[in-house]
Enzyme design. Sequence first.
Site, PDB file in Angstrom:
ATOM      1  CB  SER A   1      -0.952  -0.043   1.192  1.00  0.00           C
ATOM      2  OG  SER A   1      -2.010   0.848   1.045  1.00  0.00           O
TER       3      SER A   1
ATOM      4  CG  ASP B   1      -6.545  -4.365  -2.470  1.00  0.00           C
ATOM      5  OD1 ASP B   1      -7.200  -3.572  -1.778  1.00  0.00           O
ATOM      6  OD2 ASP B   1      -5.299  -4.409  -2.466  1.00  0.00           O
TER       7      ASP B   1
ATOM      8  CG  HIS C   1      -4.862  -3.266   1.033  1.00  0.00           C
ATOM      9  ND1 HIS C   1      -4.439  -2.929  -0.230  1.00  0.00           N
ATOM     10  CD2 HIS C   1      -4.257  -2.383   1.872  1.00  0.00           C
ATOM     11  CE1 HIS C   1      -3.629  -1.886  -0.173  1.00  0.00           C
ATOM     12  NE2 HIS C   1      -3.498  -1.545   1.094  1.00  0.00           N
TER      13      HIS C   1
END
Length: 286
Positions: free
Chosen positions: A117, A235, A263
């Site tokens: 991320s 995700d 995620h």
Amino acid sequence: MTAESLSTAPASSLGEVRYIQTGSFRTAYYRGGQGSGRPIVLVHGGGAGADSRSNWYGCFELFTAAAETYAMDMVGFGLSEAPAPEGFDYTQDARNRQLIAFIEGLGLGPCVLVGNSMGGATSLGAAMLRPDLVAGLVLMGSGGLTTHISPELGPMVHYDFTVDGMRAIIDVLANPAFVPSEEQVRYRYELSIKPDVKAAYKATMGWVAKNGLQYPPEEIAKVRTRTLVVNGKQDLVVPIEQAFRFLPLLENSTGYLIPNCRHWAMIEYPEIFAREVLDFVADGED
């Protein structure tokens, strides 16, 4: 506060916390493993309560069994210093330069960066600025092409610093079959309400809400570093379409998609994630 004072820490597998000066602030990190290959540096994501321990507890030992491995807390997260926002800009460039200073300070380059991320955006940013320090790049549910905050991310951006608010964040980040332990929820919650971390998170999310986590595609296309793009097929934070956008931009990239995963590939499927990353690293050392 030290790692030991967080009584609900999700794991001790990362070992003793260490510190290194990175510019104007200290960066907390963990180290383990040994080997003759490239060092691996793990860079966590940017959700509330995120840090190296909460992100990598399920796979750190899998990495250290095969390679010298480091896990770094980004500025304002975990046990790294969280400068007061009045005197510090929590920008993506600040995180990129922290990672570069970390690699240089420990003499790790060229190393393999593994980022989730915001940590993926940071790893990509370091590779863009200092390709000489990065031998391999793993972008897992990575920022870098995120231009806006989707409605699904409301619990993250508008986190209310409550236990229930933390549960709502985890519900967004992990697939419905994943059941977080009470220990995990409490650890992230307790970390998120530390006054300095709380102020830093608000500043960080304010910057992200305004600017996104994006680089000009033409600048990403200049990256020649070997790259593995990993994405959960479900995700909600970084939809699979963004993974597909990375692949043609990054000339030396390959992709790996994980079904029934959102995620948190490193938490939802730690064995699969570590295996694919370590295979990728080994292929680059042949």
